[in-house]
Design a protein around this motif. Structure first.
Motif, mmCIF file in Angstrom:
data_model
loop_
_atom_site.group_PDB
_atom_site.id
_atom_site.type_symbol
_atom_site.label_atom_id
_atom_site.label_comp_id
_atom_site.label_asym_id
_atom_site.label_seq_id
_atom_site.Cartn_x
_atom_site.Cartn_y
_atom_site.Cartn_z
ATOM 1 N N ALA A 409 0.800 -1.220 0.000
ATOM 2 C CA ALA A 409 0.000 0.000 0.000
ATOM 3 C C ALA A 409 0.837 1.276 0.000
ATOM 4 O O ALA A 409 0.316 2.367 -0.226
ATOM 5 N N VAL A 410 2.143 1.159 0.244
ATOM 6 C CA VAL A 410 2.981 2.346 0.418
ATOM 7 C C VAL A 410 3.424 2.890 -0.936
ATOM 8 O O VAL A 410 4.038 2.190 -1.740
ATOM 9 N N LEU A 411 3.105 4.152 -1.186
ATOM 10 C CA LEU A 411 3.589 4.843 -2.385
ATOM 11 C C LEU A 411 4.883 5.591 -2.083
ATOM 12 O O LEU A 411 5.783 5.645 -2.928
ATOM 13 N N SER A 412 4.968 6.170 -0.880
ATOM 14 C CA SER A 412 6.192 6.881 -0.493
ATOM 15 C C SER A 412 6.213 7.028 1.022
ATOM 16 O O SER A 412 5.181 6.921 1.684
ATOM 17 N N GLU A 413 7.402 7.231 1.555
ATOM 18 C CA GLU A 413 7.533 7.482 2.987
ATOM 19 C C GLU A 413 8.717 8.410 3.221
ATOM 20 O O GLU A 413 9.697 8.407 2.467
ATOM 21 N N ALA A 414 8.591 9.240 4.260
ATOM 22 C CA ALA A 414 9.659 10.186 4.574
ATOM 23 C C ALA A 414 9.633 10.481 6.067
ATOM 24 O O ALA A 414 8.566 10.512 6.694
ATOM 25 N N ALA A 415 10.809 10.698 6.650
ATOM 26 C CA ALA A 415 10.913 10.982 8.076
ATOM 27 C C ALA A 415 10.576 12.441 8.349
ATOM 28 O O ALA A 415 10.968 13.340 7.601
ATOM 29 N N THR A 416 9.805 12.682 9.407
ATOM 30 C CA THR A 416 9.463 14.035 9.846
ATOM 31 C C THR A 416 9.752 14.136 11.339
ATOM 32 O O THR A 416 10.123 13.148 11.994
ATOM 33 N N ASP A 417 9.544 15.316 11.908
ATOM 34 C CA ASP A 417 9.771 15.492 13.334
ATOM 35 C C ASP A 417 8.768 14.684 14.160
ATOM 36 O O ASP A 417 9.067 14.247 15.268
ATOM 37 N N GLN A 418 7.556 14.495 13.627
ATOM 38 C CA GLN A 418 6.522 13.783 14.379
ATOM 39 C C GLN A 418 6.601 12.255 14.222
ATOM 40 O O GLN A 418 6.024 11.510 15.003
ATOM 41 N N GLY A 419 7.287 11.794 13.191
ATOM 42 C CA GLY A 419 7.346 10.371 12.903
ATOM 43 C C GLY A 419 7.564 10.156 11.412
ATOM 44 O O GLY A 419 8.040 11.060 10.705
ATOM 45 N N THR A 420 7.231 8.973 10.913
ATOM 46 C CA THR A 420 7.383 8.667 9.489
ATOM 47 C C THR A 420 6.084 8.975 8.767
ATOM 48 O O THR A 420 5.018 8.473 9.136
ATOM 49 N N GLU A 421 6.192 9.819 7.731
ATOM 50 C CA GLU A 421 5.015 10.183 6.943
ATOM 51 C C GLU A 421 4.875 9.227 5.764
ATOM 52 O O GLU A 421 5.799 9.074 4.968
ATOM 53 N N PHE A 422 3.723 8.605 5.658
ATOM 54 C CA PHE A 422 3.451 7.649 4.586
ATOM 55 C C PHE A 422 2.375 8.194 3.663
ATOM 56 O O PHE A 422 1.371 8.757 4.113
ATOM 57 N N THR A 423 2.577 7.998 2.371
ATOM 58 C CA THR A 423 1.505 8.179 1.400
ATOM 59 C C THR A 423 1.110 6.773 0.945
ATOM 60 O O THR A 423 1.927 6.046 0.378
ATOM 61 N N VAL A 424 -0.123 6.386 1.251
ATOM 62 C CA VAL A 424 -0.572 5.027 0.948
ATOM 63 C C VAL A 424 -1.736 5.069 -0.032
ATOM 64 O O VAL A 424 -2.516 6.023 -0.058
ATOM 65 N N ARG A 425 -1.798 4.016 -0.838
ATOM 66 C CA ARG A 425 -2.971 3.823 -1.702
ATOM 67 C C ARG A 425 -3.514 2.444 -1.387
ATOM 68 O O ARG A 425 -2.831 1.435 -1.578
ATOM 69 N N TRP A 426 -4.744 2.397 -0.917
ATOM 70 C CA TRP A 426 -5.304 1.138 -0.472
ATOM 71 C C TRP A 426 -6.806 1.116 -0.663
ATOM 72 O O TRP A 426 -7.427 2.115 -1.028
ATOM 73 N N THR A 427 -7.371 -0.062 -0.433
ATOM 74 C CA THR A 427 -8.818 -0.218 -0.536
ATOM 75 C C THR A 427 -9.436 0.076 0.823
ATOM 76 O O THR A 427 -8.756 0.118 1.850
ATOM 77 N N ALA A 428 -10.750 0.261 0.828
ATOM 78 C CA ALA A 428 -11.447 0.495 2.093
ATOM 79 C C ALA A 428 -11.319 -0.707 3.015
ATOM 80 O O ALA A 428 -11.227 -0.556 4.240
ATOM 81 N N ARG A 429 -11.311 -1.917 2.428
ATOM 82 C CA ARG A 429 -11.149 -3.121 3.251
ATOM 83 C C ARG A 429 -9.775 -3.162 3.898
ATOM 84 O O ARG A 429 -9.620 -3.559 5.050
ATOM 85 N N GLN A 430 -8.734 -2.764 3.135
ATOM 86 C CA GLN A 430 -7.392 -2.726 3.709
ATOM 87 C C GLN A 430 -7.317 -1.705 4.844
ATOM 88 O O GLN A 430 -6.713 -1.962 5.889
ATOM 89 N N ALA A 431 -7.931 -0.548 4.620
ATOM 90 C CA ALA A 431 -7.919 0.492 5.651
ATOM 91 C C ALA A 431 -8.617 0.008 6.919
ATOM 92 O O ALA A 431 -8.155 0.254 8.040
ATOM 93 N N ALA A 432 -9.741 -0.716 6.732
ATOM 94 C CA ALA A 432 -10.468 -1.224 7.895
ATOM 95 C C ALA A 432 -9.648 -2.275 8.631
ATOM 96 O O ALA A 432 -9.637 -2.317 9.873
ATOM 97 N N ARG A 433 -8.956 -3.137 7.891
ATOM 98 C CA ARG A 433 -8.119 -4.153 8.523
ATOM 99 C C ARG A 433 -6.957 -3.515 9.289
ATOM 100 O O ARG A 433 -6.579 -3.964 10.371
ATOM 101 N N PHE A 434 -6.381 -2.456 8.702
ATOM 102 C CA PHE A 434 -5.289 -1.752 9.370
ATOM 103 C C PHE A 434 -5.776 -1.134 10.677
ATOM 104 O O PHE A 434 -5.111 -1.205 11.729
ATOM 105 N N ALA A 435 -6.981 -0.545 10.623
ATOM 106 C CA ALA A 435 -7.541 0.084 11.825
ATOM 107 C C ALA A 435 -7.794 -0.945 12.913
ATOM 108 O O ALA A 435 -7.597 -0.679 14.106
#
Length: 463
Positions: A409-435
């Motif tokens: 699901a990861v398109l890109s990731e980068a480190a920030t002061d708050q943590g790792t910023e992810f740009t993800v592309r996923w389905t609603a089912r994947q998002a629900a499973r992650f939650a």
């Protein structure tokens, strides 16, 4: 790849050089009605088609045998057994195929009277699967299913209980019977097969993980055997999957990437066909083979709309999907295939029925008729399925990070002061499973039914 034979297989000729085995198909028809309400004529035709799917057989035809009440020891009554014995001898039949369940005792007794080999419906399907399985996993699963089946039928081969070892009874004990020894040997072999399958499944999981890195949704084709799934798969993908007017032409799953309208890409999966009264051993054994269906983002149920039992076949498919544990949350479409085989009147009637539903598409995989609208719908479903989201995970959330990468699901990731910023592309089912798996770091999740579930304000995520 060389396949192992089934445990204690019947004398069915598979060699093209030897004379084919002469076979007769019998369909027991009880007064209480046939399997799932099927007409005996159609059930017999299906079993004859199954017999033709097994190489090395010369199918001489089939008969429907009325059964007021199945005989516990012989299945058929004395008169019918004798009548069939005379026919078997006259036609020099070597194999009897019973379209139904035959107990081990019935099988032993009928083989003794008729002096031929006998296979019931489960045994026939197992033989076909053993002949067709091509992948390592398919071969192992068929052998495991065959051993499970064979374990219950040891009475067929052993009509006595001689001791292999032991004393006189009062010193050395009763000893171990031949059946017990065979059963123990089968159990040991099944344990070995399960270990081998575990290794193969792990390899498949690695392949799935690699495939998941391509963020394409999975569209699974399911349906009754010989409904035209492989023909549809070949037309859409340009692949060369075995597609014949034959039951169980496809056993091992095949997956290909397909370009759809609106620059949409999906992974299309062709699966083994289902059948009524599918042996329970095979439902369990092929669950891993059908994992693409379990994880699919969309299921296309391919139906042979020209078959007289198309409604009953559809019901069988839904029953097996439920038995496999396929979630009702996965959206489904129906492709009413083989419209080219319909008469003008039946074609119009089918078109009227399809027009009343928004999840049905009438067409033909052979001619291509109706496929454009189906592909448009699949593309629209998949376009709506994938969404892009930006979220920030704490540096310590290693498991959540690994989960996102495993899902591709990861398109890109980068480190920030708050943590790792992810740009993800996923389905609603994947998002629900992650939650569900990581509620402490989960972002707002759009559920499959369209409702939005918001995380608590203090959770470390960024929408």
């Amino acid at each position: 790849m060389r396949k192992k034979p089934l445990a204690n297989p019947p004398d069915v000729t598979h060699s093209t050089e030897a004379r084919p085995t002469r076979a007769l198909v019998l369909h027991p028809d009880t007064r209480a009605g046939d399997r799932s309400g099927r007409e005996p004529k159609h059930a017999l035709e299906e079993c004859i088609s199954l017999a033709h799917a097994l190489p090395g057989l010369e199918v001489l035809g089939g008969d429907t045998v009325r059964l007021p009440k199945p005989h516990p020891g012989m299945l058929f009554g004395k008169g019918k057994v004798e009548e069939l014995r005379q026919r078997i001898e006259a036609d020099e039949i070597e194999l009897i195929l019973i379209d139904g369940t035959v107990t081990p005792v019935q099988q032993r007794n009928l083989e003794k009277v008729w002096k031929v080999k006998l296979l019931d419906r489960t045994g026939l399907i197992l033989e076909i699967f053993a002949d067709r399985a091509a992948t390592r996993e398919g071969v192992l699963q068929v052998e495991l299913a065959a051993l499970t089946y064979q374990r219950t039928r040891l009475v067929r081969a052993w009509t006595h209980l001689e001791r292999q070892r032991g004393g006189l009874g009062f010193v050395g004990g009763p000893g171990e019977t031949q059946i017990e020894a065979d059963r123990r040997a089968i159990d040991e072999q099944m344990t070995k097969l399960r270990r081998q399958l575990d290794k193969v499944v792990k390899t498949r999981e690695l392949h799935r993980a690699a495939r998941a890195k391509v963020p394409y949704p999975v569209v699974a084709l399911v349906g009754y055997t010989n409904a035209g799934k492989s023909t549809l798969f070949n037309r859409l993908t340009g692949a060369d999957v075995m597609a014949k007017d034959m039951l169980f032409a496809t056993l091992d799953p095949t997956m290909r990437a397909v370009d759809l309208p609106h620059d949409t890409k999906v992974i299309l999966s062709d699966t083994v066909g289902f059948i009524s009264d599918l042996p329970t051993q095979l439902v369990a054994a092929f669950r891993a083979t059908l994992e693409e269906v379990l994880d699919a983002d969309l299921i296309v149920h391919v139906r042979d709309i020209s078959h007289p039992d198309t409604e009953l076949q559809a019901r069988d498919v839904e029953t097996i999907l439920e038995a496999l544990g396929v979630s009702d949350d996965i959206p489904r479409l129906e492709m009413w295939n083989k419209s080219d085989a319909l008469s003008m009147d039946d074609m119009q009637a089918a078109a009227n029925l399809a027009a009343r539903r928004d999840d049905v598409y009438l067409g033909s995989a052979l001619t291509g008729q109706g496929l454009t609208r189906l592909l448009e719908r699949i593309a629209n479903e998949m376009t709506a399925t994938l969404t892009e989201t930006t979220l920030i995970l704490p540096f310590a959330a290693g498991k959540a990070r690994a989960w996102l990468h495993e899902e591709g699901a990861v398109l890109s990731e980068a480190a920030t002061d708050q943590g790792t910023e992810f740009t993800v592309r996923w389905t609603a089912r994947q998002a629900a499973r992650f939650a569900a798996a990581f509620p402490e770091v989960a972002p707002a999740v759009v559920q499959p039914d369209g409702d939005e579930q918001q995380s608590a304000p203090n959770e470390p995520w960024s929408p």
